[in-house]
Design an enzyme around this catalytic site. Structure first.
Site, PDB file in Angstrom:
ATOM      1  N   SER A 178      -9.681   0.643   2.232  1.00 56.39           N
ATOM      2  CA  SER A 178      -8.249   0.659   2.557  1.00 56.39           C
ATOM      3  C   SER A 178      -7.809  -0.690   3.091  1.00 56.39           C
ATOM      4  CB  SER A 178      -7.960   1.727   3.610  1.00 56.39           C
ATOM      5  OG  SER A 178      -7.800   2.989   3.040  1.00 56.39           O
ATOM      6  N   HIS A 205      -3.269   4.979  10.666  1.00 53.05           N
ATOM      7  CA  HIS A 205      -3.818   4.315   9.480  1.00 53.05           C
ATOM      8  C   HIS A 205      -2.763   3.505   8.730  1.00 53.05           C
ATOM      9  CE1 HIS A 205      -5.391   3.994   5.339  1.00 53.05           C
ATOM     10  NE2 HIS A 205      -6.575   3.957   5.922  1.00 53.05           N
ATOM     11  N   ASP A 242       1.293   6.049   2.677  1.00 57.37           N
ATOM     12  CA  ASP A 242       0.178   6.266   3.594  1.00 57.37           C
ATOM     13  C   ASP A 242       0.505   7.403   4.561  1.00 57.37           C
ATOM     14  OD1 ASP A 242      -2.092   5.511   5.517  1.00 57.37           O
ATOM     15  OD2 ASP A 242      -2.207   3.888   4.060  1.00 57.37           O
TER      16      ASP A 242
END
Length: 365
Positions: free
Chosen positions: A216, A55, A21
């Site tokens: 996600s 994120h 990520d």
């Protein structure tokens, strides 16, 4: 999902999950002691413990957060996270150049003792090197999850790596079990998991949580679900863990006729954990064999060749019914899409609740 009941049986202990990520911040209250860094070469682990947007840290907390001091508690709070940072939109200069190649990262994970690979991102183009890396990871017994994408209302592009064989494509559902309108659809959708109205870090300052949504998030929940099952049944193979999640998924359609919006259904690991003698099937039987042989199909049921050029904008099915966006949740306030240029081709690359882009040179066949 009745997590408190599941945690009486399994908390994910003994299972490592690779989070590929934007990097993972190991210093949030929820991830203190949960992140294992430095298990690979310095080049592949470049700044893996620095998250430049928040994120990757959110994905890690959804999987294995401890909930310490009121922070986010993940679905598998005793699993461990192995972080990898790949180039995302927003990286420039040296950081962009030193961010490792996705295929090399997947191969590195394949050669480790990590069991699950979480890839909460996607691209509208395929990459031969990535596909070969995915096949290699499968041969090494890894279970891979990837988000299908958040652009169903605009483009609904075919998303990779979710559309690669041996990768479980995860769609996002709301509390009611309906697919989010933003959640992309196609025959590469294999399972669905909660992906609306979920806490997520607002930004890279890690000061507060916001309400997030996206495939996600759903992917992280799916990875955590697999960690719970694998922890309870450490002798199972990746095929058996996935087969158990498919067999127990919530659906009101035939098992042999998966939905293009929710795949085999809503993931329910509790249904596996509550049966100590659950039969997961043969260890060497691929539960997605049909999809892996058939490959990606368009909305007319015709094969779509994996291409290194941008995928065309497909027509949208508005016919209604259980597989239609007519039965979707309507809140898509957190869903955005960014465009980037990859070599000579422009392509959409989506990541998470709020979209970010993977930066990667386009390879020539």
């Amino acid at each position: 999902m009745k997590a408190n009941e599941m945690w009486k049986v399994s908390t994910g202990k003994g299972v490592k999950v690779a989070v590929i990520d934007t990097g993972v911040n190991p210093d949030t209250p929820s991830l203190n002691g949960q992140v294992i860094a430095g298990e690979t070469s310095e080049s592949l682990g470049y700044k893996a413990t620095e998250d430049f947007v928040g994120h990757g840290t959110t994905m890690a907390e959804l999987i294995a957060g401890t909930g310490t001091r009121g922070a986010l508690k993940g679905l598998a709070p005793e699993a461990k996270i192995v972080p990898y940072r790949v180039a995302m939109h927003g990286l420039t200069g040296t950081e962009k150049e030193k961010a490792p190649d996705l295929a090399k990262v997947i191969r590195a994970v394949a050669d480790s003792d990590v069991k699950i690979i979480n890839m909460s991102f996607g691209a509208s183009i395929s990459d031969p090197g990535d596909l070969e890396a995915v096949k290699y990871a499968h041969s090494k017994g890894k279970l891979m999850f990837a988000s299908t994408g958040n652009d169903a209302e605009e483009n609904n592009f075919i998303g990779y790596p979710a559309a690669y064989p041996y990768v479980v494509g995860v769609a996002a559902s709301g509390k009611s079990g309906k697919v989010g309108k933003f959640s992309e659809h196609g025959n590469y959708v294999d399972l669905a998991a909660p992906g609306l109205d979920v806490p997520a870090w607002c930004d890279e300052t890690f000061r507060t949580y916001c309400t997030g949504e996206g495939t996600s998030i759903a992917t992280a929940i799916a990875s955590a679900s697999a960690a719970l099952v694998w922890s309870a049944h450490p002798g199972w193979t990746a095929n058996q863990v996935l087969a158990s999640l498919i067999d127990t998924a919530g659906r009101d359609w035939a098992r042999d006729d998966p939905s293009t919006y929710l795949g085999y259904g809503l993931i329910r690991p509790r249904k596996v954990l509550e049966k100590k003698d659950f039969n997961p099937g043969a260890s060497d039987t691929d539960p997605l064999a049909r999809e892996n042989v058939t490959g990606v199909l368009d909305e007319s049921g015709n094969p779509v060749a994996a291409s290194t050029s941008p995928s065309p904008k497909p027509s949208k099915d508005t016919s209604g019914g259980q597989n239609s966006t007519a039965a979707s949740d309507t809140d898509t306030s957190g869903n955005t899409t960014l465009w980037v240029t990859l070599g000579a081709a422009a392509a959409v690359l989506v990541i998470g609740g709020g979209a970010f882009a993977v930066i990667r040179s386009r390879r020539r066949a």
